[in-house]
Design an enzyme around this catalytic site. Structure first.
Site, mmCIF file in Angstrom:
data_model
loop_
_atom_site.group_PDB
_atom_site.id
_atom_site.type_symbol
_atom_site.label_atom_id
_atom_site.label_comp_id
_atom_site.label_asym_id
_atom_site.label_seq_id
_atom_site.Cartn_x
_atom_site.Cartn_y
_atom_site.Cartn_z
ATOM 1 N NE ARG A 40 18.724 -19.980 8.613
ATOM 2 C CZ ARG A 40 18.281 -20.163 9.863
ATOM 3 N NH1 ARG A 40 19.133 -20.328 10.849
ATOM 4 N NH2 ARG A 40 16.987 -20.192 10.129
ATOM 5 C CE LYS B 126 15.679 -24.202 15.294
ATOM 6 N NZ LYS B 126 16.345 -23.432 14.278
ATOM 7 C CG MET C 138 35.604 -35.261 29.556
ATOM 8 S SD MET C 138 36.258 -36.785 28.885
ATOM 9 C CE MET C 138 37.571 -36.210 27.850
ATOM 10 C CE1 TYR D 233 44.317 -33.505 34.144
ATOM 11 C CE2 TYR D 233 42.140 -32.691 33.536
ATOM 12 C CZ TYR D 233 43.002 -33.743 33.819
ATOM 13 O OH TYR D 233 42.531 -35.025 33.786
HETATM 14 C C1 LIG Z 1 13.004 -21.096 10.516
HETATM 15 C C2 LIG Z 1 12.855 -20.833 11.977
HETATM 16 N N1 LIG Z 1 11.680 -20.429 12.444
HETATM 17 C C3 LIG Z 1 11.484 -20.178 13.758
HETATM 18 C C4 LIG Z 1 12.516 -20.310 14.669
HETATM 19 C C5 LIG Z 1 12.264 -19.985 16.114
HETATM 20 O O1 LIG Z 1 12.975 -18.842 16.479
HETATM 21 P P1 LIG Z 1 12.944 -18.335 17.999
HETATM 22 O O2 LIG Z 1 13.588 -19.427 18.795
HETATM 23 O O3 LIG Z 1 13.761 -17.096 17.988
HETATM 24 O O4 LIG Z 1 11.533 -18.161 18.349
HETATM 25 C C6 LIG Z 1 13.760 -20.722 14.215
HETATM 26 C C7 LIG Z 1 14.851 -20.847 15.183
HETATM 27 O O5 LIG Z 1 16.009 -20.785 14.933
HETATM 28 C C8 LIG Z 1 13.946 -20.999 12.837
HETATM 29 O O6 LIG Z 1 15.133 -21.384 12.351
#
Ligand SMILES: Cc1ncc(COP(=O)(O)O)c(C=O)c1O
Length: 365
Positions: free
Chosen positions: A131, A33, A306, A260
């Protein structure tokens, strides 16, 4: 060729995936992700799959589609919220979705009917992260709804640790016990989900018993430590480095204001370097930053702008325009790690990696 750029060492990704495969002896879902934690989704996913990973985990439907459009055909779990308008698209693309609420079921089965194929789902149980997820005592009712529905394929069940990266195991123990309790309840009803998972990087390295059907492997795949209390074994290698160059080097007389607001004023004759990286590239506008020039740490002075920063080069009198500057990574015997940067920015290495902006080119070796 560029003002500043990230280099991702895909052999480090492969090395780190192979380590966890050997260490856990279970399947690995690589968490790609957020543009693979800033490293670049597709090259990371390809390297990880080549090394033996079997699943990809993402947080957004757009990330799942990016993988499919690149012809990555492995199973994908969408771990986050999917707007119901995208259910059908995910089903057609054979992306497994996360479910935690009975209200998701009617739309899911309508979408599956329209798609002409079942929706694959993993139930997310909230064992203590608070969560996303269904409360443990409500899992059986949700499973009952799924069993009555031929459009839904109950593929897996999972949870997520909130504190597996801490030295004190108490909080993670409690979550683990709750998860085992859910599995036992299901078992007593003869429900055995094919895929059962809870481990993240930290727990996959420190709690062998949590590996179950697969481990969800994020931060450690990138060679970054899960936390200050949970360090990676030394076999791991960081994959990302961030580099730039000196675009100008000059000597300024005493009393000159720099950048700046003139927060920095030269005390004597000082060698000052300009570097083409700024907060629009993700380099945070905070005091205390350092970079490597000529194998030495030099301070960033004045405000981060920037597109550019300024450094004090008195420690490296031989430095000149065009020299390499390392923002994250190794130069000679010195290293600035993502963890070092995180300390200066008052955050964690996860956020540092994700912060490197999209306008920064990624180069893969
Ligand atoms: C649901 C879920 N599983 C696994 C992971 C992976 O976690 P890590 O990067 O600590 O291995 C994440 C990361 O945020 C996550 O949100």
């Amino acid at each position: 060729m560029y003002s500043n750029w990230v280099t991702v060492d895909t052999s480090a990704i492969r090395n780190n995936v192979q380590y966890v495969l050997e260490h856990t002896q279970t399947q690995v879902m690589v968490i790609v992700k957020a543009n693979a934690y800033g490293h670049g989704t597709i090259p990371v996913a390809l390297a990880a799959i080549e090394a033996g990973a079997s699943w990809c985990g993402v947080a957004r439907f757009s990330e799942a589609l990016e993988l499919r459009r690149a012809n990555i055909n492995c199973p994908i779990l969408l771990m986050g919220f999917t707007p119901k308008e995208h259910f059908e698209d995910m089903i057609v693309n054979q992306v497994s979705m996360t479910i935690w609420d009975p209200d998701q079921i009617p739309w899911l089965s309508t979408s599956a009917e329209r798609a002409g194929q079942p929706a694959r789902i993993h139930i997310k149980v909230d064992t203590g992260m608070s969560r996303l997820g269904i409360q443990p005592e409500k899992v059986l009712d949700l499973v009952q709804l799924l069993n009555d529905n031929s459009y839904i394929q109950f593929e897996g069940i999972y949870s997520h640790f909130a504190r597996a990266d801490e030295a004190n195991p108490a909080a993670a123990d409690l979550q683990w016990d709750r998860f085992l309790g859910v599995l036992a309840d299901l078992d007593s009803e003869n429900v055995r989900p094919p895929i059962v998972h809870i481990a993240n990087s930290a727990s996959s390295l420190t709690r062998a018993e949590t590996s179950l059907s697969l481990v969800r492997f994020g931060i450690a795949m990138y060679g970054l430590h899960p936390s200050a209390e949970c360090h990676l074994p030394e076999e791991f290698r960081p994959a990302l480095s961030w580099t730039s160059i000196l675009s100008q080097v000059k000597t300024l007389p005493p009393g000159r204001g720099v950048s700046y607001g003139h927060e920095y004023v030269t005390k004597g004759y000082e060698r000052i370097g300009t570097i083409p990286v700024g907060y629009a590239d993700g380099f945070r506008r905070l005091p205390g930053n350092q970079v490597l020039v000529g194998g030495k740490r030099v301070p960033v002075i004045g405000r981060v702008t920037m597109d550019q920063i300024l450094v004090q080069l008195d420690k490296v009198p031989e430095s000149k325009t065009g020299d390499e500057v390392v923002l994250i990574g190794r130069q000679g015997d010195e290293v600035i790690s993502a963890e070092d940067v995180a300390r200066v920015w008052g955050t964690i290495n996860y956020e540092v990696a994700c912060a490197v902006g999209l306008r920064v080119p990624r180069i893969y070796k």
